[in-house]
Design a protein around this motif. Structure first.
Motif, PDB file in Angstrom:
ATOM      1  N   ALA A 179       0.847  -1.188   0.000  1.00  0.00           N
ATOM      2  CA  ALA A 179       0.000   0.000   0.000  1.00  0.00           C
ATOM      3  C   ALA A 179       0.883   1.239   0.000  1.00  0.00           C
ATOM      4  O   ALA A 179       1.847   1.318   0.764  1.00  0.00           O
ATOM      5  CB  ALA A 179      -0.906   0.001   1.230  1.00  0.00           C
ATOM      6  N   LEU A 180       0.579   2.174  -0.870  1.00  0.00           N
ATOM      7  CA  LEU A 180       1.359   3.401  -0.984  1.00  0.00           C
ATOM      8  C   LEU A 180       0.519   4.596  -0.519  1.00  0.00           C
ATOM      9  O   LEU A 180      -0.701   4.621  -0.706  1.00  0.00           O
ATOM     10  CB  LEU A 180       1.807   3.615  -2.433  1.00  0.00           C
ATOM     11  CG  LEU A 180       2.602   2.463  -3.064  1.00  0.00           C
ATOM     12  CD1 LEU A 180       2.876   2.755  -4.531  1.00  0.00           C
ATOM     13  CD2 LEU A 180       3.907   2.234  -2.309  1.00  0.00           C
ATOM     14  N   PRO A 181       1.161   5.592   0.082  1.00  0.00           N
ATOM     15  CA  PRO A 181       0.419   6.760   0.550  1.00  0.00           C
ATOM     16  C   PRO A 181      -0.173   7.546  -0.629  1.00  0.00           C
ATOM     17  O   PRO A 181       0.431   7.561  -1.705  1.00  0.00           O
ATOM     18  CB  PRO A 181       1.489   7.578   1.293  1.00  0.00           C
ATOM     19  CG  PRO A 181       2.801   7.111   0.740  1.00  0.00           C
ATOM     20  CD  PRO A 181       2.591   5.668   0.407  1.00  0.00           C
ATOM     21  N   ALA A 186     -10.681   1.095   0.262  1.00  0.00           N
ATOM     22  CA  ALA A 186     -11.575   0.198  -0.469  1.00  0.00           C
ATOM     23  C   ALA A 186     -10.784  -0.863  -1.233  1.00  0.00           C
ATOM     24  O   ALA A 186     -11.121  -2.053  -1.212  1.00  0.00           O
ATOM     25  CB  ALA A 186     -12.454   1.000  -1.422  1.00  0.00           C
ATOM     26  N   ILE A 187      -9.714  -0.433  -1.896  1.00  0.00           N
ATOM     27  CA  ILE A 187      -8.880  -1.386  -2.637  1.00  0.00           C
ATOM     28  C   ILE A 187      -8.172  -2.339  -1.679  1.00  0.00           C
ATOM     29  O   ILE A 187      -8.118  -3.553  -1.926  1.00  0.00           O
ATOM     30  CB  ILE A 187      -7.850  -0.634  -3.513  1.00  0.00           C
ATOM     31  CG1 ILE A 187      -8.539   0.061  -4.674  1.00  0.00           C
ATOM     32  CG2 ILE A 187      -6.792  -1.613  -4.044  1.00  0.00           C
ATOM     33  CD1 ILE A 187      -7.601   0.824  -5.597  1.00  0.00           C
ATOM     34  N   ILE A 188      -7.659  -1.785  -0.574  1.00  0.00           N
ATOM     35  CA  ILE A 188      -6.952  -2.628   0.403  1.00  0.00           C
ATOM     36  C   ILE A 188      -7.882  -3.695   0.957  1.00  0.00           C
ATOM     37  O   ILE A 188      -7.513  -4.877   1.068  1.00  0.00           O
ATOM     38  CB  ILE A 188      -6.364  -1.773   1.542  1.00  0.00           C
ATOM     39  CG1 ILE A 188      -5.321  -0.798   1.004  1.00  0.00           C
ATOM     40  CG2 ILE A 188      -5.760  -2.672   2.621  1.00  0.00           C
ATOM     41  CD1 ILE A 188      -4.151  -1.442   0.309  1.00  0.00           C
ATOM     42  N   ASP A 189      -9.100  -3.309   1.319  1.00  0.00           N
ATOM     43  CA  ASP A 189     -10.063  -4.276   1.858  1.00  0.00           C
ATOM     44  C   ASP A 189     -10.376  -5.369   0.839  1.00  0.00           C
ATOM     45  O   ASP A 189     -10.456  -6.559   1.177  1.00  0.00           O
ATOM     46  CB  ASP A 189     -11.357  -3.558   2.263  1.00  0.00           C
ATOM     47  CG  ASP A 189     -11.190  -2.716   3.512  1.00  0.00           C
ATOM     48  OD1 ASP A 189     -10.196  -2.920   4.232  1.00  0.00           O
ATOM     49  OD2 ASP A 189     -12.050  -1.851   3.765  1.00  0.00           O
ATOM     50  N   LYS A 190     -10.528  -4.966  -0.420  1.00  0.00           N
ATOM     51  CA  LYS A 190     -10.835  -5.937  -1.472  1.00  0.00           C
ATOM     52  C   LYS A 190      -9.678  -6.924  -1.636  1.00  0.00           C
ATOM     53  O   LYS A 190      -9.880  -8.142  -1.763  1.00  0.00           O
ATOM     54  CB  LYS A 190     -11.109  -5.198  -2.787  1.00  0.00           C
ATOM     55  CG  LYS A 190     -11.627  -6.081  -3.913  1.00  0.00           C
ATOM     56  CD  LYS A 190     -11.982  -5.260  -5.139  1.00  0.00           C
ATOM     57  CE  LYS A 190     -13.215  -4.410  -4.895  1.00  0.00           C
ATOM     58  NZ  LYS A 190     -13.664  -3.733  -6.147  1.00  0.00           N
ATOM     59  N   LEU A 191      -8.458  -6.398  -1.632  1.00  0.00           N
ATOM     60  CA  LEU A 191      -7.288  -7.259  -1.781  1.00  0.00           C
ATOM     61  C   LEU A 191      -7.120  -8.194  -0.588  1.00  0.00           C
ATOM     62  O   LEU A 191      -6.757  -9.359  -0.756  1.00  0.00           O
ATOM     63  CB  LEU A 191      -6.029  -6.404  -1.956  1.00  0.00           C
ATOM     64  CG  LEU A 191      -5.880  -5.698  -3.317  1.00  0.00           C
ATOM     65  CD1 LEU A 191      -4.730  -4.712  -3.282  1.00  0.00           C
ATOM     66  CD2 LEU A 191      -5.676  -6.715  -4.437  1.00  0.00           C
ATOM     67  N   MET A 192      -7.388  -7.696   0.612  1.00  0.00           N
ATOM     68  CA  MET A 192      -7.269  -8.537   1.808  1.00  0.00           C
ATOM     69  C   MET A 192      -8.225  -9.732   1.730  1.00  0.00           C
ATOM     70  O   MET A 192      -7.851 -10.861   2.049  1.00  0.00           O
ATOM     71  CB  MET A 192      -7.559  -7.707   3.058  1.00  0.00           C
ATOM     72  CG  MET A 192      -6.474  -6.692   3.398  1.00  0.00           C
ATOM     73  SD  MET A 192      -4.859  -7.454   3.726  1.00  0.00           S
ATOM     74  CE  MET A 192      -5.230  -8.352   5.239  1.00  0.00           C
ATOM     75  N   PHE A 219      -6.262  -8.619  -8.758  1.00  0.00           N
ATOM     76  CA  PHE A 219      -6.663  -7.245  -9.067  1.00  0.00           C
ATOM     77  C   PHE A 219      -7.832  -7.170 -10.051  1.00  0.00           C
ATOM     78  O   PHE A 219      -8.023  -6.138 -10.689  1.00  0.00           O
ATOM     79  CB  PHE A 219      -5.465  -6.467  -9.614  1.00  0.00           C
ATOM     80  CG  PHE A 219      -4.460  -6.090  -8.564  1.00  0.00           C
ATOM     81  CD1 PHE A 219      -4.466  -4.844  -7.971  1.00  0.00           C
ATOM     82  CD2 PHE A 219      -3.508  -7.014  -8.156  1.00  0.00           C
ATOM     83  CE1 PHE A 219      -3.545  -4.500  -6.995  1.00  0.00           C
ATOM     84  CE2 PHE A 219      -2.568  -6.695  -7.176  1.00  0.00           C
ATOM     85  CZ  PHE A 219      -2.591  -5.431  -6.595  1.00  0.00           C
ATOM     86  N   GLU A 220      -8.606  -8.240 -10.151  1.00  0.00           N
ATOM     87  CA  GLU A 220      -9.759  -8.223 -11.044  1.00  0.00           C
ATOM     88  C   GLU A 220     -10.707  -7.075 -10.669  1.00  0.00           C
ATOM     89  O   GLU A 220     -11.100  -6.919  -9.515  1.00  0.00           O
ATOM     90  CB  GLU A 220     -10.522  -9.553 -10.966  1.00  0.00           C
ATOM     91  CG  GLU A 220     -11.694  -9.629 -11.919  1.00  0.00           C
ATOM     92  CD  GLU A 220     -12.441 -10.944 -11.820  1.00  0.00           C
ATOM     93  OE1 GLU A 220     -13.455 -11.093 -12.530  1.00  0.00           O
ATOM     94  OE2 GLU A 220     -11.999 -11.819 -11.034  1.00  0.00           O
ATOM     95  N   GLY A 221     -11.029  -6.251 -11.665  1.00  0.00           N
ATOM     96  CA  GLY A 221     -11.927  -5.119 -11.407  1.00  0.00           C
ATOM     97  C   GLY A 221     -11.241  -3.896 -10.838  1.00  0.00           C
ATOM     98  O   GLY A 221     -11.888  -2.866 -10.619  1.00  0.00           O
ATOM     99  N   ILE A 222      -9.934  -3.997 -10.596  1.00  0.00           N
ATOM    100  CA  ILE A 222      -9.154  -2.863 -10.082  1.00  0.00           C
ATOM    101  C   ILE A 222      -8.222  -2.411 -11.206  1.00  0.00           C
ATOM    102  O   ILE A 222      -7.296  -3.153 -11.566  1.00  0.00           O
ATOM    103  CB  ILE A 222      -8.333  -3.251  -8.835  1.00  0.00           C
ATOM    104  CG1 ILE A 222      -9.243  -3.795  -7.735  1.00  0.00           C
ATOM    105  CG2 ILE A 222      -7.522  -2.059  -8.326  1.00  0.00           C
ATOM    106  CD1 ILE A 222      -8.488  -4.372  -6.535  1.00  0.00           C
ATOM    107  N   PRO A 223      -8.432  -1.238 -11.762  1.00  0.00           N
ATOM    108  CA  PRO A 223      -7.586  -0.794 -12.888  1.00  0.00           C
ATOM    109  C   PRO A 223      -6.119  -0.670 -12.473  1.00  0.00           C
ATOM    110  O   PRO A 223      -5.810  -0.114 -11.416  1.00  0.00           O
ATOM    111  CB  PRO A 223      -8.172   0.584 -13.248  1.00  0.00           C
ATOM    112  CG  PRO A 223      -9.559   0.572 -12.698  1.00  0.00           C
ATOM    113  CD  PRO A 223      -9.473  -0.257 -11.446  1.00  0.00           C
ATOM    114  N   TYR A 224      -5.224  -1.224 -13.304  1.00  0.00           N
ATOM    115  CA  TYR A 224      -3.794  -1.119 -13.003  1.00  0.00           C
ATOM    116  C   TYR A 224      -2.991  -1.029 -14.294  1.00  0.00           C
ATOM    117  O   TYR A 224      -3.470  -1.347 -15.379  1.00  0.00           O
ATOM    118  CB  TYR A 224      -3.313  -2.302 -12.159  1.00  0.00           C
ATOM    119  CG  TYR A 224      -3.384  -3.657 -12.822  1.00  0.00           C
ATOM    120  CD1 TYR A 224      -2.373  -4.109 -13.658  1.00  0.00           C
ATOM    121  CD2 TYR A 224      -4.479  -4.507 -12.597  1.00  0.00           C
ATOM    122  CE1 TYR A 224      -2.435  -5.369 -14.261  1.00  0.00           C
ATOM    123  CE2 TYR A 224      -4.557  -5.749 -13.192  1.00  0.00           C
ATOM    124  CZ  TYR A 224      -3.535  -6.175 -14.023  1.00  0.00           C
ATOM    125  OH  TYR A 224      -3.593  -7.413 -14.614  1.00  0.00           O
TER     126      TYR A 224
END
Length: 292
Positions: A179-181, A186-192, A219-224
């Motif tokens: 996780a970067l500042p 929301a993304i962190i919770d999804k990844l966890m 990362f499905e559904g998370i743009p990267y």
């Protein structure tokens, strides 16, 4: 398939992730070391962790990871650079320990009392060194804890190694998520949640899951954005000239004593196990270099 690593970052810059396949280089290191199964798993996890950490460096920088415990393995040392070159060794490779369920007991083999040392050569005057006690003696967990607490970068690490009955390594790799500042809860919770539901990484690697597929699943559904794909390889920096410098550093008295009592010596590289022999004439030449 060649060993390689993929590095991505979410489009909002809140999370970066790396995933790698290290099967060939881990197998080469383990075969050179003559590792028994548990030692091979431990070294393989360490090398995969080194690959992930090395990919965070800038050009010409290097990192060393040392896991030293009071168990029979004694010590695991891995070195990596920013270009994907890795080497590593386990102090006592003839170690095999299993848990009651038949899985490899790396934590007991390493020992529950010891230190994790992270040394970074950032091309400054002095290397950066961080030292923390081993918390779980599980390679990935301890390194993730170090990154989270000592470097203030919340991290999750997964490492997997599959060892065949003949002690060869048929699958190895891992991932690192950070996780970067300022962060994105929301993304962190999804990844966890996805990490908790992830099947055995070792089993996934054995089935042929690629770094790209692993990242796509998490990362499905998370743009990267994919930042890079780099090759990884076992590369040892040892050479005869380097070993000669080590012998010269012993000093005149030590070399004279070696020449008088033995008349020769042999030095074995701890990483690649290549042996360098020096006869009487070689030792005399090295002494001449010292005395001028």
């Amino acid at each position: 398939m060649n060993d390689y690593l993929v590095r991505i970052i979410t489009e909002n810059g809140a999370v970066r992730a790396l995933a790698c396949i290290t099967t060939s280089l881990v197998n080469e290191a383990c075969q050179r070391q003559g590792c028994w199964p548990t030692a091979g798993v431990a070294l393989g996890r360490g090398l995969s962790a080194g690959a992930l950490m090395g990919a965070l460096l800038k050009t010409d920088q290097r990192i060393a990871l040392s896991f030293e415990g009071n168990g029979p393995l004694k010590k695991i040392l891995v070195e990596a650079d920013a270009n994907g070159a890795l080497r590593g060794y386990v102090r006592v490779p003839a170690v095999h320990m299993e848990k009651p369920d038949g899985t490899f007991d790396v934590a007991a083999a390493l020992g529950h009392a010891g230190l994790l040392t992270v040394t970074k050569d950032l091309r400054l005057k002095e290397p950066y060194k961080g030292i923390v006690p081993l918390a779980t003696s599980e390679i990935g967990e301890d390194l993730a804890l170090y990154l989270t607490e000592s470097e203030q970068t919340p991290s999750a690490i997964g490492l997997g190694v599959f060892v065949e009955p003949d002690n060869s390594v048929s699958a190895a790799g891992g991932f690192l998520i950070q996780a970067l500042p300022p962060g994105d809860d929301a993304i962190i919770d999804k990844l966890m949640h996805r990490l908790e539901a992830l099947p055995s990484l070792t089993a996934m690697l054995k089935e042929g899951t690629t770094p790209e597929q692993l990242i796509e699943r998490l990362f499905e559904g998370i743009p990267y954005t994919t930042l890079e794909k780099r090759e990884l390889a076992f590369v040892c920096a040892c050479s005869r000239p380097r070993i000669e410098k080590v012998l010269i550093s012993l000093g005149k008295d030590e070399l004279e004593d070696m020449l008088e009592k033995q008349g020769h010596t042999e030095v074995t590289c701890e990483f690649c196990q290549v042996r360098y022999a020096f006869d009487r004439d070689d030792l005399k030449r090295l002494l001449t270099e010292i005395t001028g």
